[in-house]
Structures are given as structure tokens and as C-alpha cells.
Design a protein around this motif. Structure first.
Motif, PDB file in Angstrom:
ATOM      1  N   MET A 385      30.041 144.309  61.804  1.00  0.00           N
ATOM      2  CA  MET A 385      29.498 145.114  60.711  1.00  0.00           C
ATOM      3  C   MET A 385      28.372 146.029  61.159  1.00  0.00           C
ATOM      4  N   LEU A 386      27.666 145.649  62.230  1.00  0.00           N
ATOM      5  CA  LEU A 386      26.565 146.477  62.715  1.00  0.00           C
ATOM      6  C   LEU A 386      26.976 147.384  63.865  1.00  0.00           C
ATOM      7  N   SER A 387      28.244 147.374  64.188  1.00  0.00           N
ATOM      8  CA  SER A 387      28.743 148.216  65.280  1.00  0.00           C
ATOM      9  C   SER A 387      28.932 149.648  64.806  1.00  0.00           C
ATOM     10  N   GLU A 388      29.204 150.553  65.767  1.00  0.00           N
ATOM     11  CA  GLU A 388      29.612 151.914  65.409  1.00  0.00           C
ATOM     12  C   GLU A 388      30.982 151.834  64.744  1.00  0.00           C
ATOM     13  N   HIS A 389      31.134 152.513  63.604  1.00  0.00           N
ATOM     14  CA  HIS A 389      32.380 152.456  62.834  1.00  0.00           C
ATOM     15  C   HIS A 389      33.146 153.761  62.946  1.00  0.00           C
ATOM     16  N   ALA A 403      35.832 146.474  60.814  1.00  0.00           N
ATOM     17  CA  ALA A 403      34.372 146.522  60.751  1.00  0.00           C
ATOM     18  C   ALA A 403      33.867 146.321  59.327  1.00  0.00           C
ATOM     19  N   ASP A 404      34.772 146.103  58.389  1.00  0.00           N
ATOM     20  CA  ASP A 404      34.399 145.915  56.993  1.00  0.00           C
ATOM     21  C   ASP A 404      35.421 144.990  56.350  1.00  0.00           C
ATOM     22  N   THR A 405      35.065 144.478  55.173  1.00  0.00           N
ATOM     23  CA  THR A 405      35.989 143.630  54.430  1.00  0.00           C
ATOM     24  C   THR A 405      37.063 144.500  53.782  1.00  0.00           C
ATOM     25  N   ALA A 406      38.317 144.168  53.984  1.00  0.00           N
ATOM     26  CA  ALA A 406      39.420 144.889  53.346  1.00  0.00           C
ATOM     27  C   ALA A 406      40.061 143.948  52.352  1.00  0.00           C
ATOM     28  N   CYS A 407      39.888 144.281  51.088  1.00  0.00           N
ATOM     29  CA  CYS A 407      40.284 143.365  50.027  1.00  0.00           C
ATOM     30  C   CYS A 407      40.770 144.152  48.834  1.00  0.00           C
ATOM     31  N   PRO A 408      41.843 143.691  48.180  1.00  0.00           N
ATOM     32  CA  PRO A 408      42.244 144.350  46.936  1.00  0.00           C
ATOM     33  C   PRO A 408      41.149 144.203  45.898  1.00  0.00           C
ATOM     34  N   CYS A 409      41.064 145.172  45.007  1.00  0.00           N
ATOM     35  CA  CYS A 409      40.057 145.129  43.947  1.00  0.00           C
ATOM     36  C   CYS A 409      40.730 144.736  42.647  1.00  0.00           C
ATOM     37  N   PRO A 418      35.505 141.491  58.696  1.00  0.00           N
ATOM     38  CA  PRO A 418      34.907 142.136  59.853  1.00  0.00           C
ATOM     39  C   PRO A 418      34.996 141.242  61.092  1.00  0.00           C
ATOM     40  N   GLY A 419      35.350 141.853  62.199  1.00  0.00           N
ATOM     41  CA  GLY A 419      35.458 141.113  63.456  1.00  0.00           C
ATOM     42  C   GLY A 419      36.837 140.577  63.732  1.00  0.00           C
ATOM     43  N   GLU A 420      37.791 140.748  62.799  1.00  0.00           N
ATOM     44  CA  GLU A 420      39.154 140.249  62.991  1.00  0.00           C
ATOM     45  C   GLU A 420      40.096 141.381  63.403  1.00  0.00           C
ATOM     46  N   ARG A 421      41.095 141.016  64.192  1.00  0.00           N
ATOM     47  CA  ARG A 421      42.071 142.005  64.652  1.00  0.00           C
ATOM     48  C   ARG A 421      43.069 142.306  63.534  1.00  0.00           C
ATOM     49  N   ILE A 422      43.342 143.575  63.341  1.00  0.00           N
ATOM     50  CA  ILE A 422      44.314 144.002  62.342  1.00  0.00           C
ATOM     51  C   ILE A 422      45.707 143.940  62.973  1.00  0.00           C
ATOM     52  N   ASP A 423      46.491 142.957  62.560  1.00  0.00           N
ATOM     53  CA  ASP A 423      47.836 142.827  63.117  1.00  0.00           C
ATOM     54  C   ASP A 423      48.845 143.476  62.172  1.00  0.00           C
ATOM     55  N   ALA A 424      50.123 143.403  62.532  1.00  0.00           N
ATOM     56  CA  ALA A 424      51.168 144.062  61.737  1.00  0.00           C
ATOM     57  C   ALA A 424      51.240 143.492  60.328  1.00  0.00           C
ATOM     58  N   ALA A 425      51.124 142.168  60.207  1.00  0.00           N
ATOM     59  CA  ALA A 425      51.211 141.529  58.888  1.00  0.00           C
ATOM     60  C   ALA A 425      50.038 141.957  57.998  1.00  0.00           C
ATOM     61  N   THR A 440      36.938 150.535  61.119  1.00  0.00           N
ATOM     62  CA  THR A 440      37.173 149.732  62.317  1.00  0.00           C
ATOM     63  C   THR A 440      36.042 149.952  63.306  1.00  0.00           C
ATOM     64  N   VAL A 441      35.908 149.000  64.223  1.00  0.00           N
ATOM     65  CA  VAL A 441      34.914 149.134  65.289  1.00  0.00           C
ATOM     66  C   VAL A 441      35.327 150.310  66.175  1.00  0.00           C
ATOM     67  N   ALA A 442      34.391 151.203  66.424  1.00  0.00           N
ATOM     68  CA  ALA A 442      34.703 152.403  67.208  1.00  0.00           C
ATOM     69  C   ALA A 442      35.118 152.021  68.620  1.00  0.00           C
TER      70      ALA A 442
END
Length: 444
Positions: A385-389, A403-409, A418-425, A440-442
Motif C-alpha cells: 500500500m505504501l509502494s509506488e502505484h 496495491a489496493d483492496t479490490a472488492c465489489p461495492c 494489497p500484496g497479493e498476486r493477481i492471477d487469472a481466477a 498495482t505495485v509499479a
């Protein structure tokens, strides 16, 4: 004519629509709060006390809240429930250890974890198409796998009204030497049902209660409730670490009025009566083939699975309820949630009843749910979260680190933290929920 006061004018225009409010705040813009309250926008003065050094009238108000909720200490927040959540998390890990955290934690909790350097042990809620509950058996397993857990953080009720088995989870936490923190943002009223089912009553050590959501309090009014006497000592200091040094006296005064209404007025009777009126609406929905989420639920929250009767998509939902003169708490394309309080008039309830009766019959559906696999962790929440985005399209984000929370609203179970790899699923789910871009982390 040019709008020189665009926000003010839009709010005034919306007020003229005369819709029934089934959303926050709990006072429903009724006349419960006296108009002269706006003339009391003062600050810390010799006779008005100071929130984080409370010795006078603010302390008296907090003592009323403690009496109301049966706590070892209750502490006012004019910075919403987010401030109470931040303080709880600060208190939880003061002596070290790890945090067991429900995966449907609110963004404010994730942000606080990052600021405090907490890397949670995630636990998925169980459930079907809703956000679900934490299964006590799964919590027990998590403690066995991670004996260094010293605190557990859960959300109850969920945005859809689902209630966790607080008593069972509290027993598991205490047996393992851990404290239980409950994000009870939407459940401040649970102490005032026919049966007191507030998390503090059921054994939680601390709760963050967003009073303004379901009680007659101005937006931003909340309370940190502490059931465990050992956690009272530093509560104020923990709150002041995150809070504004200019808390609103208007918000705090509305909390004082609410506490008085609940302790000495007809508040408790009004909330119990409201729960029975909402039960009638739930029964009407059931009759139409639109059941509430399975299991124990918030007595004042009406969750309508409109997809079962063919009202699908946010646009369709919004138009349907607006045509009945109703503003919902939220619509997510498949479910519409109506938040009810005693400050809804009988006209409001009649409109909701008419809307339910006008719905086509619902169709049963098979509930299928399995907890997804946790994405691969690449770095800590804080580092991510504190990295370059940089913002990238989800289609191009596979293999990148979030680099951020991705969540439906509204907040449900985040697809990625944040900090997790975005895979195909994960990418496929994000697109399904209508999320097209992600931080995402730059890459260097």
C-alpha cells in the motif's frame, strides 16, 4: 441558472423528492434532532470539555453510553466507525502476536492494518451469494494452525444482515488467550431488540459501533465499546492516534441526545416495535418467494434477492424502488437492502410493503458456494500500500501485485488484497464484478 452551491443545492433538491429513506443515517432526516443543534457548533472551551481529555460533560455522556451498552468503557467517536476500528486494531496487537481477520473486513480495517504493520491471517466467511459468516469451527482450525494469534477481527452483522455466532467465536478466542474484536458498524441497535444480541453482551472484547447508521445520530457519530476491563486503559490514547484534533460538537451532541432517548425515553420500546414491523415485511417477501439470507440475521435489515423475481441489475433495481418512492441502502445487481429504524414512518413501511407485493413471484435457486483459494502473497499489506502505484486494466494485470483492496461495492469479500498476486481466477472475478481497473505495485 448556474449552481454556485452545487452540493447544498443537490441535497436540497433530493429532499424535495420526498422519498422514503431506507438507508443511513438512522434518524432518516426526521425531526428527532432539534434544529437549534446547528447553533451549537462550538469547540473545546473551559465549560465544554475536550474529547480526548474528557473530565466533564463529555465524560458524563460516555458514562451514559457505557450504562446503555453494559460495557467496561464506551468512548465517543466523531470520526465515524473507522476511527473506532483503527483504535481496536491498535489495542489488539499492542503486546505483539498476529491477527486472525475475516476476509470481508471493511476497507478501513485493511488500511489500518497497513498503517500499523499488521499482516493478517485471513479467514473466509462461509455462505452462499451473500458475504457470509465466520464459521466457529474454521476459526478453531485457524488458531490450531497459528498458535501466535492474539486477536480475532470479524464483521457482524454483514452488509446483508448476516449475524455471526459471536458467543461461540468469543469462547474460542478466550480459550486460546486471544481477544475478539467485532466490526459492529451496522449493529448498534442490536442491544435493543426483544432479546439483547449485541456482540458485547455475547462476549466480544471490543466493538466498533457506527451509531449514525441505525440510531438517531448525525453522520460520523460512533462509539468504541469495550467489554474487557483490561483494554480500557489505553482506549482514548489509541483513538487520539488516528482522530482529528477538532471533533464535531454537533455530532457529539447528537450522540448525547440519542443516549438519553435510549436510556430514559421510549427508545428501547420503539426499536423493539420496529423489529416486529420489519418482521412483517420479511414475511411478505418470503410469501413472494424472496427469502432472507439463511441463518440468524439483523432484525432491522431487509435483504431482497430481487434476482429471484427477475429484477436484475442495479439500474433495474434502482428504477423499481424509486418508482415506489424508496431510496435503498444499496443495490448490487442481485440484492436490494433496506435499512429500517423507528424513524421510518408508517408511510415508509407501506411503500416498502407495496413494492414487495408488486414483485413477481420469486423462483427458488440452488445455493452453491465454496471458499476461493487465497491468492499468493508477494509482499506485506504495508509494503504494497505504501509502494509506488500504477493503475492498469484488469485484463493486463495478471501476474502483477495488487496495491489496493479490490472488492465489489458494497464491501463484501475482497477478490484481492494489497500484496497479493493477481492471477487469472482473480482477474476473471474482478471483471465479473464490473471492476475494470486496479492499482498495482509499479514495476521498475
Amino acid at each position: 441558472m448556474e449552481k454556485r452551491k452545487p452540493l447544498y443545492q443537490r441535497l436540497a433538491e433530493h429532499n424535495l423528492l420526498d422519498r422514503s429513506s431506507f438507508h443511513t443515517p438512522g434518524h432518516k432526516c426526521s425531526d428527532f434532532l432539534p434544529p437549534e443543534l446547528l447553533r451549537l457548533d462550538y469547540t473545546e472551551l473551559p465549560d465544554t470539555d475536550a474529547l480526548f481529555e474528557a473530565r466533564g460533560v463529555i465524560k458524563e455522556c460516555e458514562e451514559k453510553l457505557s450504562q446503555l451498552y453494559g460495557t467496561a468503557g464506551s468512548f465517543i467517536s466523531a470520526g465515524g466507525c473507522s476511527l473506532a476500528i483503527q483504535a481496536m486494531l491498535r489495542a489488539a496487537l499492542r503486546s505483539g502476536g498476529r491477527l486472525l481477520c475475516a476476509r470481508n473486513a471493511h476497507r478501513s480495517a485493511v488500511n489500518a492494518c497497513a498503517l500499523l504493520g499488521i499482516d493478517p491471517v485471513w479467514i473466509y466467511p462461509s455462505g452462499g451469494s451473500y458475504t457470509g459468516r465466520i464459521d466457529p469451527a474454521e476459526a478453531e482450525k485457524a488458531f490450531r494452525r497459528n498458535p501466535d494469534i492474539t486477536a480475532c477481527y470479524i464483521t457482524s452483522p454483514s452488509y446483508y444482515g448476516e449475524l455471526c455466532d459471536i458467543r461461540a467465536i468469543a469462547d474460542i478466542c478466550h480459550k486460546n488467550g486471544a481477544i475478539l474484536l467485532v466490526d459492529n458498524a451496522h449493529g448498534s441497535h442490536l442491544a435493543f431488540m426483544d432479546e439483547n444480541i449485541h456482540p458485547i453482551t455475547l462476549g466480544a472484547d471490543m466493538t466498533a459501533c457506527s451509531l449514525h447508521k441505525t440510531m438517531p445520530v448525525m453522520t460520523g457519530g460512533a462509539v468504541l465499546n469495550v467489554g474487557n476491563p483490561a483494554l480500557v486503559k489505553y482506549a482514548k490514547a489509541d483513538m487520539s492516534l488516528f482522530a482529528s484534533t477538532s471533533p464535531s460538537y454537533v455530532i457529539m451532541s447528537s450522540i448525547d441526545l440519542c443516549a438519553d432517548y435510549m436510556l430514559y425515553g421510549r427508545g428501547k420500546k420503539a426499536y423493539a416495535q420496529c423489529s416486529r414491523r420489519v418482521a412483517e415485511l420479511k414475511a411478505a417477501a418470503e410469501k413472494k418467494g424472496i427469502p432472507q439470507p439463511a441463518g440468524p440475521c439483523d432484525p432491522l435489515r431487509l435483504t431482497l434477492d430481487t434476482a429471484r423475481c427477475g429484477i436484475i441489475g442495479e439500474k433495474a433495481q434502482l428504477e423499481y424502488f424509486e418508482s415506489h418512492g424508496i431510496d435503498c441502502e444499496f443495490c448490487d445487481g442481485a440484492n436490494a437492502v433496506l435499512l429500517c429504524t423507528p424513524f421510518n414512518s408508517e408511510r415508509d413501511f407501506s411503500r416498502a410493503e407495496a413494492a414487495i407485493n408488486d414483485m413477481p413471484p420469486g423462483k427458488a435457486k440452488e445455493e452453491k458456494y465454496s471458499a476461493p483459494k487465497l491468492p499468493e502473497k508477494i509482499m506485506s499489506l504495508r509494503s504494497a500500500m505504501l509502494s509506488e502505484h500504477e493503475t492498469v486494466a484488469v485484463e493486463s494485470a495478471r501476474g502483477r501485485t495488487a496495491a489496493d483492496t479490490a472488492c465489489p461495492c458494497p464491501p463484501g469479500v475482497p477478490v484481492i488484497m494489497p500484496g497479493e498476486r493477481i492471477d487469472a481466477a482473480s482477474a476473471e472475478l474482478l471483471i465479473k464484478y464490473g471492476i475494470r481497473e486496479i492499482q498495482t505495485v509499479a514495476e521498475m
